[in-house]
Write a protein that holds these residues in place. Structure first.
Motif, mmCIF file in Angstrom:
data_model
loop_
_atom_site.group_PDB
_atom_site.id
_atom_site.type_symbol
_atom_site.label_atom_id
_atom_site.label_comp_id
_atom_site.label_asym_id
_atom_site.label_seq_id
_atom_site.Cartn_x
_atom_site.Cartn_y
_atom_site.Cartn_z
ATOM 1 N N ARG B 613 0.857 -1.202 0.000
ATOM 2 C CA ARG B 613 0.000 0.000 0.000
ATOM 3 C C ARG B 613 0.884 1.240 0.000
ATOM 4 N NH1 ARG B 613 -4.087 1.175 5.028
ATOM 5 N NH2 ARG B 613 -4.424 3.395 4.614
ATOM 6 N N TYR B 614 0.510 2.189 -0.809
ATOM 7 C CA TYR B 614 1.314 3.407 -0.970
ATOM 8 C C TYR B 614 1.017 4.424 0.119
ATOM 9 C CZ TYR B 614 3.049 7.719 -3.203
ATOM 10 O OH TYR B 614 3.712 8.891 -3.483
ATOM 11 N N SER B 615 2.062 4.976 0.686
ATOM 12 C CA SER B 615 1.926 6.089 1.635
ATOM 13 C C SER B 615 2.893 7.180 1.168
ATOM 14 C CB SER B 615 2.289 5.610 3.041
ATOM 15 O OG SER B 615 2.053 6.622 3.970
ATOM 16 N N PRO B 616 2.382 8.287 0.701
ATOM 17 C CA PRO B 616 3.252 9.320 0.109
ATOM 18 C C PRO B 616 4.169 9.960 1.146
ATOM 19 C CG PRO B 616 0.924 9.736 -0.353
ATOM 20 C CD PRO B 616 0.975 8.672 0.692
ATOM 21 N N PRO B 617 5.178 10.715 0.699
ATOM 22 C CA PRO B 617 6.059 11.398 1.647
ATOM 23 C C PRO B 617 5.268 12.341 2.543
ATOM 24 C CG PRO B 617 6.938 11.542 -0.582
ATOM 25 C CD PRO B 617 5.562 10.963 -0.703
#
Lengths: 140, 808
Positions: B613-617
């Motif tokens: 799952r993507y978690s942005p900066p």
């Protein structure tokens, strides 16, 4: 273990308070914090009924207990990071978030108290792999 | 091996013949090049590459060739220093300094408990140092606060390997790089961070056309310039890229279903996590044109031999561990692991950071033992002859969490060994403030920037002045013989640690000294027993054998006496619950799974595919700080330049920091090449010259992190945010927000002025004056008009280091 029930009920109430306050935040750190917090709340809901049978809490409630503690370590870390982010971005939510830090510190303090009670009752060896070291009494 | 010839790179400076060549290993990057040290009159006078060493066949990188100058530097520390009552550092004897450290340690333990003493070490020491730190830390001090600058360097390697394969140890090796058809360098600027290995890749490519080279990097690095396909993604989008590529490969049916079925678990959940990443969405998130994504998916999906390497572009980005797990997933769903020319090769940054992980100087228990598994702690208690109950259980604390504990008053003593955190850690203002509040021991050959917060400084020996081993990025254990004695008054890290253990009177359960060995080789022999039967089994190694064979890759056992080129050839992964180094963590939140949660997964020797799952900066450009900031290395310097700045050659080539700025951004700001600019972030500011070009994409600023002197304002880590990856706790140096400001005088024009007279007055070229003010050459001067005058300009053009271009 009425004392434990009181402590974990208070933790659950704290979790609700924090969730309500930061529920709408969309920063990745806040989302991480919320995801862990919700897991912690869910585990507390599993744990609380088991506290009634005090003799078996470290068997029937071992997993939930362990997750509650480990989640708290993460929440503390993510929340403090998020707080720094709020400061740097001059976010108007900052004062409210800073007030939550007190709630988090109270949670940590109560978990430390619970760790001490559990160790007193069951012995260090029984809790060593359940409760993270940073919640254990200082002599460890 | 790929090399078809040897080339002995040599840098010796002396008169007459040298006395002897001493067997050693380069102590700069993680490639692990064999070398010999030139000695004359008990002084190091040069270096040459080891022609027989399979890793480099005599070649050395620019930093490797020049590392020995530091040994002879006139500013070596030659005596311990102790801060006196008036705040000054003053010379002390070893006895005074060590007694003070022991007294402070005992006081701290008594007042604050076991987890109040932190040892923060390095990736540039010896395996024997790290093992000793691990033993002292766990069985002597009983602390969880063992960390190292490896946290900034290779922590993500460890955690992605634990997640996917159950144990640390990168599956592929350089042999696989030599045999692969497709090489993907993911966030890995190999041309500048591992010059010899890059030369090896390019030499083969020139000779055979292979490998097809995919480079993933937001910058047009020297590595990217050699790529067949450069995927120049937006900062912080590694996971959207990889999720998109995996989805494309799955949709094209280019997966190994039998491999997935027999050797992995978790496929459905992994697949569900990438489902949203359509090619279009991935292209939009990453900024990579669809056609390039398709070309990458085609190359990665069709090849039967794939090696993927990673380094700081992956490790120091948001979602670091998830991106590396994504890469592991890619190899697993294609069945490209455990066979020649295949596998992930998650690199290390420093020459021995892998050794620190392997022997338990950081992170988990020695030899890949799980700190949550009572059986593993019982084994360690038996091996160390201590009670199991005194060995701390549970996950370690990374440096950023340690800083938080320091801020909360829970740490009393911080022992810093062979690293310079006041230059290398993010948000250094915070770090300095935190370290000022504890008793700090700094152990280093030089007075580094971190000395500013030291209460005691211990002068330590350098490379060539001590014996031991190192582990490079592909599991090779290399030997370093002692070439010369350290200068008088200087001790090796190993000897300092042994002295500390003696003075603390650490004992085992039978009352014998906890540290029973008295030399690095004897320590290695003990370590071998600890490693036996574990993934990193080194029971088949001796120092002499390492020298005879020029390094050996673990495991080295009776069954594999010459080591193991690649892991998992039998497709048995180290995921059995009682074997695994970790019960793994939740891939999104980083929460350690319990033993029962892990048991429920039933990996039982199969690799684990995790959802990604993507978690942005957490920090991204805003109206106030509209640029991305990324930091990194130059080919000419190593880390905080403690060694490389003492090489006249390296320092002369790259004496100062700068900021790479895209030419379109520079044009929009009317910046001149080399003009001094101020780069600010919410944490601080630096003033460095602008290096304008197309190396960085529009909207991105790159600043090398090597320059942290307190005398100037060039420290990149004044700017960086100190957020960490949820799993590896590695800081995200690659993504912060910043702004650029011009630093200019203003000049109010008079009736007598012409543009030329103004330019002459400020000693700048007329063209530059015009450009800085967006004026045409025929601009009519108007009295009262104000011109901007750039405050200074510098030549920031660095020479390229690409010796392979001479050959290919």
């Amino acid at each position: 273990m009425a004392e434990l029930t009181i402590i974990f009920e208070a933790l659950w109430a704290n979790a609700i308070k924090i969730e309500r306050t930061i529920g709408e935040a969309d920063n990745p750190l806040a989302k991480l914090c919320l995801t862990v917090l919700r897991e912690q709340k869910q585990q507390l809901e599993r744990l609380l009924p088991k506290l009634a049978d005090e003799g078996s809490i470290l068997t029937s409630g071992k997993q939930a207990l362990s997750i509650v503690y480990h989640d708290d370590e993460l929440i503390d870390s993510y929340f403090r990071s998020w707080l720094r982010h709020l400061k740097w971005s001059e976010d108007p939510f900052l004062p409210e978030a800073e007030r939550l830090l007190t709630v988090l510190e109270e949670t940590k303090s109560r978990l430390t108290e619970a760790a001490s009670l559990l160790e007193d009752r069951y012995g260090y060896d029984a809790v060593k792999y359940v409760i993270p070291a940073f919640y254990m009494p200082i002599h460890h | 091996m790929s090399w078809i010839d040897e080339r002995v790179d040599m840098n010796v400076y002396t008169q007459g013949d040298i006395d002897r060549w001493v067997y050693s290993t380069c102590n700069i990057c993680s490639v692990g090049c064999g070398c010999h040290i030139a000695v004359k009159d008990n002084k190091i006078v040069g270096i040459r590459g080891n022609a027989a060493h399979p890793i480099n066949r005599g070649r050395l990188g620019p930093k490797g060739e020049n590392q020995w100058y530091a040994n002879n530097s006139t500013d070596r520390l030659l005596t311990p220093l102790v801060r006196n009552a008036s705040g000054e550092l003053e010379p002390a004897t070893w006895d005074e300094a060590m007694s003070l450290i022991v007294r402070k340690t005992k006081e701290t333990l008594a007042q604050k408990g076991a987890n109040s003493v932190a040892i923060y070490s390095t990736g540039q020491g010896h395996l024997e140092d790290y093992y000793t730190i691990g033993k002292i830390g766990r069985a002597g001090l009983h602390t969880h606060l063992l960390d190292a600058n490896t946290r900034l360097c290779t922590a993500t390697t460890e955690f992605c390997l634990l997640q996917s394969f159950g144990a640390d140890g990168t599956p592929a090796s350089y042999d696989d790089v030599d045999e692969t058809d497709v090489l993907m360098l993911f966030g890995h600027n190999l041309a500048e961070t591992g010059t010899v290995l890059f030369e090896r890749v390019l030499q083969r490519k020139k000779r055979t056309g292979k490998p097809y080279l995919i480079v993933v990097d937001p910058r047009l690095t020297p590595t990217a310039k050699e790529a067949d396909l450069h995927l120049q993604l937006y900062p912080g989008t590694n996971v959207p890229l990889l999720n998109g590529l995996i989805r494309m490969i799955v949709k094209a049916g280019r997966i190994d279903e039998a491999f997935i079925r027999n050797y992995t678990i978790g496929y459905d959940a992994m697949l569900a996590s990438v489902e949203e990443w359509t090619p279009e969405k991935s292209a939009e998130a990453t900024g990579i044109p669809l056609a390039q994504l398709e070309a990458a998916a085609e190359a990665l999906g069709q090849t039967s031999r794939l090696v993927t390497t990673t380094l700081q572009g992956t490790f120091q980005s948001a979602d670091a561990t998830t991106a590396c797990v994504d890469i592991n997933n890619l190899h697993l769903i294609r069945g490209l692991i455990g066979k020649p020319g295949c596998g992930p090769l998650h690199m290390a940054g420093q020459p021995s950071s892998s050794a620190n992980r392997t022997v338990g100087g950081v992170g988990t228990y020695p030899a890949h033992r799980n700190p949550q598994n009572p059986k593993h702690l019982q084994e360690m208690a038996r091996l160390w002859n201590v009670e199991e109950r005194v060995l701390p259980a549970g996950p370690e604390k990374g440096i950023e969490d340690q800083l938080s504990l320091i801020e909360q008053g829970k740490v009393g003593l911080f022992w810093n060994i062979g690293t310079n955190p006041l230059v290398s850690l993010p948000n250094r203002t915070r770090v300095k403030k935190a370290l000022e509040s504890v008793f700090v021991v700094v152990q280093d050959p030089f007075l580094t920037e971190t000395a500013a917060v030291a209460d005691v400084i211990l002068p330590a020996a350098l490379w060539g002045e001590k014996e031991g081993t190192m582990e490079n990025a592909d599991r090779t254990i290399n030997l370093l013989r002692k070439a010369v004695d350290p200068p008088e008054g200087v001790r090796s890290d190993f000897d300092i640690l042994l002295d500390f253990a003696r003075r603390m009177d650490f004992r085992d359960k039978d009352g014998r000294p906890l540290i029973g060995y008295d030399s690095p080789e004897a320590c290695f022999e003990e370590w071998k027993a600890v490693s036996r039967g574990r993934p990193c089994d080194m029971s088949g190694i001796t120092y002499d054998k390492l020298e005879r064979h020029n390094g050996l890759r673990w495991p080295v056992t009776e069954e594999a006496p010459l080591g193991t080129p690649r892991l998992y050839a039998d497709l048995r992964f180290r995921t059995e619950a009682d074997d695994a180094q970790s019960y793994t963590k939740d891939q999104f939140t980083g929460r350690p799974l319990t033993a029962s949660e892990y048991a429920e997964l039933k990996p039982d020797g199969r690799a684990i595919l995790h959802p990604t799952r993507y978690s942005p900066p957490p920090e991204q450009p805003t109206a106030s700080y509209p640029f991305w900031l990324t930091t990194g290395r130059l080919v000419w310097h190593w880390h905080t330049r403690t060694k490389t700045a003492r090489s006249p050659y390296l320092q002369a080539i790259a004496p100062n920091a700068y900021a790479e700025i895209n030419e379109e951004d520079a044009e929009a700001l009317s910046l001149l090449p080399g003009e001094l600019v101020r780069i600010s972030s919410p944490r601080g500011w630096i003033e460095v010259p602008a290096n304008i070009g197309n190396a960085v994409q529009k909207g991105l600023i790159f600043v090398p992190f090597h320059y942290g002197s307190w005398d100037g304002h060039q420290a990149a880590n004044e700017l960086t945010a100190d957020f960490v990856d949820p799993l590896s706790k590695q800081p995200t140096f690659k993504q912060s927000a910043c702004k650029i400001e011009k630093i200019r005088h203003s000049h109010a024009l008079t009736r007598e002025d012409t543009l030329q007279t103004v330019a002459d007055h400020y000693r700048i070229r007329l063209d530059d004056l015009l450009k800085a003010n967006r004026l045409k050459a025929d601009h009519a001067v108007q009295a009262g008009q104000t011109l901007e005058i750039p405050i200074s300009a510098a030549n920031v053009t660095l020479p390229a280091y690409r010796p392979y271009l001479k050959q290919v």
